[in-house]
Design a protein around this motif. Structure first.
Motif, mmCIF file in Angstrom:
data_model
loop_
_atom_site.group_PDB
_atom_site.id
_atom_site.type_symbol
_atom_site.label_atom_id
_atom_site.label_comp_id
_atom_site.label_asym_id
_atom_site.label_seq_id
_atom_site.Cartn_x
_atom_site.Cartn_y
_atom_site.Cartn_z
ATOM 1 N N VAL A 189 0.839 -1.203 0.000
ATOM 2 C CA VAL A 189 0.000 0.000 0.000
ATOM 3 C C VAL A 189 0.878 1.259 0.000
ATOM 4 C CG1 VAL A 189 -1.624 1.338 1.405
ATOM 5 C CG2 VAL A 189 -1.990 -1.108 1.068
ATOM 6 N N GLN A 190 2.011 1.190 0.672
ATOM 7 C CA GLN A 190 2.890 2.350 0.800
ATOM 8 C C GLN A 190 3.882 2.464 -0.360
ATOM 9 O OE1 GLN A 190 4.649 1.627 4.643
ATOM 10 N NE2 GLN A 190 2.785 2.193 5.741
ATOM 11 N N SER A 191 3.901 1.491 -1.245
ATOM 12 C CA SER A 191 4.872 1.454 -2.334
ATOM 13 C C SER A 191 4.336 2.118 -3.597
ATOM 14 C CB SER A 191 5.222 0.007 -2.675
ATOM 15 O OG SER A 191 5.778 -0.632 -1.569
ATOM 16 N N ARG A 192 5.270 2.336 -4.529
ATOM 17 C CA ARG A 192 4.882 2.812 -5.859
ATOM 18 C C ARG A 192 4.121 1.691 -6.569
ATOM 19 N NH1 ARG A 192 10.534 4.475 -8.035
ATOM 20 N NH2 ARG A 192 11.255 3.372 -6.205
ATOM 21 N N PRO A 193 3.263 2.047 -7.513
ATOM 22 C CA PRO A 193 2.440 1.030 -8.189
ATOM 23 C C PRO A 193 3.232 -0.142 -8.774
ATOM 24 C CG PRO A 193 1.644 3.210 -8.719
ATOM 25 C CD PRO A 193 2.919 3.402 -7.940
ATOM 26 N N ALA A 233 4.342 -2.279 -5.926
ATOM 27 C CA ALA A 233 3.179 -2.928 -5.308
ATOM 28 C C ALA A 233 2.771 -4.170 -6.083
ATOM 29 C CB ALA A 233 2.022 -1.941 -5.206
ATOM 30 N N LEU A 234 2.863 -4.116 -7.405
ATOM 31 C CA LEU A 234 2.518 -5.285 -8.223
ATOM 32 C C LEU A 234 3.440 -6.469 -7.919
ATOM 33 C CD1 LEU A 234 1.785 -3.670 -11.705
ATOM 34 C CD2 LEU A 234 0.148 -4.723 -10.134
ATOM 35 N N ILE A 235 4.714 -6.174 -7.747
ATOM 36 C CA ILE A 235 5.681 -7.235 -7.438
ATOM 37 C C ILE A 235 5.398 -7.818 -6.053
ATOM 38 C CG2 ILE A 235 8.121 -7.704 -6.985
ATOM 39 C CD1 ILE A 235 8.702 -5.515 -9.132
ATOM 40 N N ILE A 236 5.106 -6.959 -5.107
ATOM 41 C CA ILE A 236 4.820 -7.417 -3.740
ATOM 42 C C ILE A 236 3.543 -8.252 -3.714
ATOM 43 C CG2 ILE A 236 4.247 -6.666 -1.401
ATOM 44 C CD1 ILE A 236 6.104 -4.206 -1.975
ATOM 45 N N LYS A 237 2.532 -7.800 -4.443
ATOM 46 C CA LYS A 237 1.273 -8.566 -4.493
ATOM 47 C C LYS A 237 1.479 -9.920 -5.159
ATOM 48 C CE LYS A 237 -1.698 -4.543 -4.235
ATOM 49 N NZ LYS A 237 -2.593 -3.633 -4.925
ATOM 50 N N ALA A 238 2.345 -9.978 -6.168
ATOM 51 C CA ALA A 238 2.665 -11.260 -6.810
ATOM 52 C C ALA A 238 3.390 -12.175 -5.821
ATOM 53 C CB ALA A 238 3.513 -11.028 -8.051
ATOM 54 N N ALA A 239 4.263 -11.592 -5.016
ATOM 55 C CA ALA A 239 4.970 -12.381 -3.995
ATOM 56 C C ALA A 239 3.985 -12.928 -2.968
ATOM 57 C CB ALA A 239 6.034 -11.527 -3.311
ATOM 58 N N ILE A 240 3.024 -12.122 -2.567
ATOM 59 C CA ILE A 240 1.994 -12.573 -1.618
ATOM 60 C C ILE A 240 1.222 -13.750 -2.199
ATOM 61 C CG2 ILE A 240 -0.197 -11.934 -0.516
ATOM 62 C CD1 ILE A 240 0.998 -9.074 -0.208
ATOM 63 N N ASP A 241 0.833 -13.636 -3.467
ATOM 64 C CA ASP A 241 0.111 -14.728 -4.121
ATOM 65 C C ASP A 241 0.947 -15.999 -4.163
ATOM 66 O OD1 ASP A 241 -2.066 -13.057 -4.520
ATOM 67 O OD2 ASP A 241 -1.554 -12.617 -6.619
ATOM 68 N N ARG A 242 2.232 -15.844 -4.445
ATOM 69 C CA ARG A 242 3.128 -17.013 -4.517
ATOM 70 C C ARG A 242 3.298 -17.655 -3.145
ATOM 71 N NH1 ARG A 242 4.688 -21.368 -6.916
ATOM 72 N NH2 ARG A 242 6.907 -21.734 -6.915
ATOM 73 N N ILE A 243 3.419 -16.843 -2.110
ATOM 74 C CA ILE A 243 3.529 -17.364 -0.744
ATOM 75 C C ILE A 243 2.276 -18.160 -0.384
ATOM 76 C CG2 ILE A 243 3.561 -16.698 1.703
ATOM 77 C CD1 ILE A 243 5.384 -14.320 0.820
#
Length: 63
Positions: free
Chosen positions: A14-18, A21-31
């Motif tokens: 949420v605090q990151s640049r778009p 954020a996409l990379i972080i959300k992809a990491a969350i999905d992978r986890i």
């Protein structure tokens, strides 16, 4: 513990640049995907652990 990691990653996203954020959300999905796959093996791991502990006790009792 994994829930804490995912929640922390969501806050960071949420605090990151778009683009980040996409990379972080992809990491969350992978986890989440890996966690689901590992849960299928949890019973096997528990059975293996019990077996190893029983063997160690029996060897210790032989001495």
């Amino acid at each position: 513990m994994m829930i804490d990691l995912i929640e922390n990653l969501k806050v960071i996203a949420v605090q990151s640049r778009p683009a980040e954020a996409l990379i972080i959300k992809a990491a969350i999905d992978r986890i989440k995907e890996l966690e689901a796959r590992l849960s299928d093996y949890e019973e096997d791991i528990t059975d293996w652990q019990i077996s190893v502990e029983a063997q160690m006790r029996s060897r210790k009792g032989d001495k």
